[in-house]
Design a protein around this motif. Structure first.
Motif, PDB file in Angstrom:
ATOM      1  N   SER A  76       0.701  -1.240   0.148  1.00  0.00           N
ATOM      2  CA  SER A  76      -0.014   0.010  -0.229  1.00  0.00           C
ATOM      3  C   SER A  76       0.755   1.270   0.154  1.00  0.00           C
ATOM      4  CB  SER A  76      -1.132  -0.056   1.095  1.00  0.00           C
ATOM      5  OG  SER A  76      -0.237   0.011   2.470  1.00  0.00           O
ATOM      6  N   SER A  91       2.102   2.162  -3.598  1.00  0.00           N
ATOM      7  CA  SER A  91       1.056   2.578  -4.326  1.00  0.00           C
ATOM      8  C   SER A  91       1.058   4.075  -3.876  1.00  0.00           C
ATOM      9  CB  SER A  91      -0.094   1.987  -4.083  1.00  0.00           C
ATOM     10  OG  SER A  91      -0.238   0.613  -4.527  1.00  0.00           O
ATOM     11  N   HIS A 109       3.362   6.638  -5.264  1.00  0.00           N
ATOM     12  CA  HIS A 109       2.962   7.550  -7.021  1.00  0.00           C
ATOM     13  C   HIS A 109       2.168   8.629  -6.563  1.00  0.00           C
ATOM     14  CE1 HIS A 109       4.253   4.048  -9.140  1.00  0.00           C
ATOM     15  NE2 HIS A 109       3.750   3.316  -8.303  1.00  0.00           N
ATOM     16  N   ALA A 145       8.579   1.935  -6.088  1.00  0.00           N
ATOM     17  CA  ALA A 145       7.496   2.743  -7.053  1.00  0.00           C
ATOM     18  C   ALA A 145       8.283   3.184  -8.313  1.00  0.00           C
ATOM     19  CB  ALA A 145       6.805   3.704  -6.322  1.00  0.00           C
ATOM     20  N   ASP A 171       3.017  -2.506  -9.260  1.00  0.00           N
ATOM     21  CA  ASP A 171       3.530  -2.593  -7.825  1.00  0.00           C
ATOM     22  C   ASP A 171       3.092  -3.876  -7.296  1.00  0.00           C
ATOM     23  OD1 ASP A 171       3.934   0.053  -8.131  1.00  0.00           O
ATOM     24  OD2 ASP A 171       2.098   0.888  -7.295  1.00  0.00           O
ATOM     25  N   ARG A 231      -7.978  -0.189  -8.864  1.00  0.00           N
ATOM     26  CA  ARG A 231      -6.773  -0.013  -9.231  1.00  0.00           C
ATOM     27  C   ARG A 231      -6.894   0.476 -10.910  1.00  0.00           C
ATOM     28  NH1 ARG A 231      -1.461  -0.746  -7.932  1.00  0.00           N
ATOM     29  NH2 ARG A 231      -1.857  -1.575  -6.026  1.00  0.00           N
ATOM     30  N   GLY A 240      -4.846  -0.184  -4.396  1.00  0.00           N
ATOM     31  CA  GLY A 240      -3.828   1.026  -4.897  1.00  0.00           C
ATOM     32  C   GLY A 240      -4.294   2.292  -4.561  1.00  0.00           C
TER      33      GLY A 240
END
Length: 744
Positions: free
Chosen positions: A156, A159, A162, A188, A198, A610, A648
């Motif tokens: 997590s 994600s 990003h 990432a 990911d 996602r 994500g």
């Protein structure tokens, strides 16, 4: 050759476990490019060339560190992160003097013993990866799996990297995250550059390559710091081969697990990797081989990265610098003391800057409680499993003979498992080098001390020891390498065969549970201590016999036979996972302990989020508790991370157990940190009312907070029928429903 074996071996392992060829090419292509870019920087700064594997390993550490400022530039300035890295490489190559140092053609030479040693260590990493790690991470897309909570938390955070830098807590949208997150930024960034999802990076690709690269980096740093290729190989095997690869095996019943869980803690692995690039730089400057102009920019960058890679890494190195400064001043070596003080001040400034800008002054629940880790290592604490406090009954009974004996045995067991394997370095004062000895021993012993006197709700005080252990490994290598070089071929062969035989014997003994059969049901501290003592007695007996047989030997290497017994036992804990079997595996233990599997329904819902949800969209969900049947009215283990991990996207409120305000809250008697209540009860009630009542004013309120989706666990049976009238149903499965809110 070791680097080539690492890349090709990791690629083969990934293909075998079902990773798409395009993802394999993308991930390893970017990693090799980062290693090459870092190699250019390392050779430019150092002004000389070592072996290709040596420089690529340190280059991998530097290349990874470069991702932090360049990823910030991408998120905040819109500048793709590869452009600054490429620009730095071009600047280095534009300098004629640097170009002559960097672009050196090296002919092939036959690998020596140190290189073969590194190859074997890489193969051990790959073997453990196939034997255990990939058995519960491969095929995650199609099978119902249970996952160690920290793995999903790291997914997590990867994600989250990003979206924001510094990162925020994805399980509580907008909450600050006083946590070390550099590993997630690195994963990432490499994943995005290589166009690798990911999930594939975190669950399948990062571990074997980064762990193997860290082993090679320790060997390279040891070679530079100790000025011996053999010493570097020794350091890598002690630091990584002794339980660091396999970690938590069936020998968790023994004191052989002080560097465990590398597969669940990428932050520690990345921190050690970066530390190995910083250490040779600092030592070269302290010895007067390099000036401040060359070392300061790169050293400052690496220290900055270490502060957000692992909060335990830089304080441990700072302890080594303090020990060296005191020693230099005592010997009246004022120039050395001044240079050391300069590095110490730089480390302190980096820590203070990170404390203010990233961690917000939070101590993350760290408190002074001596020997707390020893008690929890022995599973003597019944205070919520991982509660900070030592059990009251221990304090009340401290004056009784029984409790005193148990405590002393626990401390002795821990010392056997941590100090004896690095005892040659402590006894020999790291070869008595005036710069290296105080630095390595100061850093390593401070890590041991802090783990002994501090406590953390999640047992994270052990990471001080893990951060310091590579320094103690190098100190030991500084003593063993000369003994190895002075020994004859016959002594070397006999020594290696003895270590291999001991490791295999220890593995077989653990696999067959020979000593566990002494006690089948461990229910009391005394019984658990008896089981641990059984291992210690066996280990001590064999070591004593080895010492008696070899103490009069003319070979210094042979006289370390008793130490070899301890070392071989630790190596056996890693070998125990290379052979694929359901017995004594991390996979089987995780499946048994975690009764909350993530199945196809959950993965399908997460995939929809996602693919369709915006990067900044927030999800309203009622998946707060880890275990089936738990509710907020009961004791909820708030470590449910699967929505933010596989989906994500941030949630308004989901598993909050790793929040700053939970970890720093006073511990309630008999209640661990994971079951502490959420800190904002009105927000939690609002979140749950959206699903249970679907009131218009509540929907408008969560929409203003950025919520655009609702993920409902239908097994809880609390969904309001009105939700379908105010939101669009995007997915309906037996266990999960996903709605798209009409926020206007």
């Amino acid at each position: 050759m070791p680097f080539l074996v690492l890349v090709l071996g990791c690629a083969l392992v990934a293909l075998v476990q079902g990773v798409a060829p395009g993802d394999v090419v993308g991930w390893f292509g970017v990693q090799v490019a980062l290693c090459a870019a870092g190699l250019v920087v390392v050779r430019t700064v150092r002004g000389s060339v070592r072996g290709l594997t040596h420089d690529l390993a340190l280059g991998g550490a530097v290349g990874s560190a470069l991702l932090l400022p360049t990823w910030w530039a991408q998120l905040h300035l819109g500048l793709p992160c590869w452009i600054p890295v490429a620009g730095l490489v071009l600047v280095c190559l534009a300098l004629p003097s640097a170009r002559r140092r960097v672009l050196v053609r090296q002919g092939w030479r036959r690998p020596g013993g140190a290189e073969w040693s590194s190859v074997l260590l890489v193969l051990l990493v790959l073997g453990w990866t196939v034997g255990d790690f990939t058995r519960w991470t491969a095929h995650w897309q199609t099978e119902t799996r249970t996952y160690y909570q920290d793995v999903l938390f790291n997914l997590s955070l990867t994600s989250e990297a990003h979206r924001a830098l510094p990162l925020t807590l994805p399980q509580a949208a907008g909450e600050a995250l006083p946590y070390h997150w550099f590993a997630n930024v690195a994963m990432a960034a490499v994943g995005e550059l290589g166009r690798v999802p990911d999930t594939v990076v975190v669950l399948q690709l990062w571990y074997p390559f980064v762990t193997g690269l860290t082993a090679l980096a320790i060997a390279a740093a040891g070679r530079e710091v100790l000025r011996s290729e053999a010493a570097g190989a020794w350091a890598a095997w002690i630091a990584m081969g002794w339980t660091a690869v396999g970690g938590m095996t069936r020998l968790t019943e023994t004191p052989m697990t002080m560097v465990q869980n590398g597969w669940a803690s990428p932050s520690m692995t990345y921190a050690i990797l970066v530390s190995m690039a910083l250490l040779p730089l600092v030592v070269a400057q302290l010895r007067g081989e390099l000036g401040w102009g060359r070392t300061l920019p790169l050293g400052a960058l690496l220290m900055m990265v270490l502060t957000v890679a692992k909060t335990t890494a830089l304080p441990v190195l700072g302890g080594g610098l303090l020990a060296l400064a005191i020693t230099a001043a005592w010997r009246r070596k004022w120039p050395l003391a001044a240079r050391t003080t300069g590095w110490g001040v730089l480390a302190l400034l980096a820590l203070l800057a990170a404390r203010c800008a990233v961690y917000g002054g939070s101590t993350d629940g760290l408190a002074v409680q001596p020997f707390s880790y020893v008690w929890r290592l022995l599973a003597l604490s019944h205070d919520g499993g991982l509660a900070r406090a030592v059990p009251r009954w221990v304090l009340d009974a401290w004056g009784t003979p029984g409790s005193a004996v148990i405590m002393l045995m626990g401390i002795a067991a821990w010392c056997v498992g941590t100090i004896l394997v690095v005892w040659p370095g402590i006894r020999g004062l790291a070869g008595r080098d005036p710069v290296v000895a105080p630095l390595l021993l100061g850093a390593g012993l401070l890590g041991l001390l802090l783990t002994t006197v501090l406590a953390h709700p999640g047992t994270s005080e052990v990471f001080f020891l893990r951060a310091g252990f590579p320094y103690l490994a190098m100190a030991t290598a500084a003593v063993l390498a000369p003994a190895w070089s002075a020994a004859g071929p016959r002594s070397r062969r006999g020594w290696v065969l003895a270590v291999c035989a001991g490791a295999l014997a220890w593995t077989v003994m653990a696999r067959l549970e020979v000593l566990e059969r002494l006690l089948h049901d461990v229910t009391t501290p005394a019984e658990r201590m008896l089981r641990i003592t059984a291992y210690l007695v066996v280990l001590a007996g064999i070591a004593l016999a080895a010492w008696l047989l070899t103490r009069r030997s003319s070979s210094a290497l042979v006289r370390w036979a008793a130490w070899a017994v301890v070392f071989s036992a630790g190596v056996g804990t890693a070998l125990g996972h290379v052979v694929v079997t359901d017995q004594s595996s991390i996979a089987s233990h995780i499946r048994v302990e975690n009764r909350s599997p993530t199945g196809p329904d959950q993965l399908e819902a997460a995939a929809l989020l996602r693919d369709q949800a915006g990067l900044d969209d927030v999800v309203v969900t009622d998946t707060h508790c880890l275990w089936p049947g738990q509710t907020l009215a009961t004791e909820c283990d708030a470590r449910s991370f699967w929505v933010t991990a596989f989906g994500g996207r941030r949630t308004l409120v989901s598993g909050w157990a790793y929040g700053r305000r939970v970890l720093s809250a006073p511990v309630t008697k008999g209640r661990g940190y994971a079951t502490m209540p959420f800190w904002d009860q009105p927000l939690l009630r609002l979140n749950d009312r959206v699903i249970e009542q679907a009131r218009t004013d509540d929907l408008a309120a969560v929409c203003r907070m950025g919520a655009r989706w609702v993920l409902d666990d239908t097994r809880l049976g609390r969904t309001s029928p009105r939700l379908a009238d105010v939101a669009d149903l995007e997915l309906s499965s037996p266990q999960v429903r996903v709605y798209h809110l009409r926020c206007g």
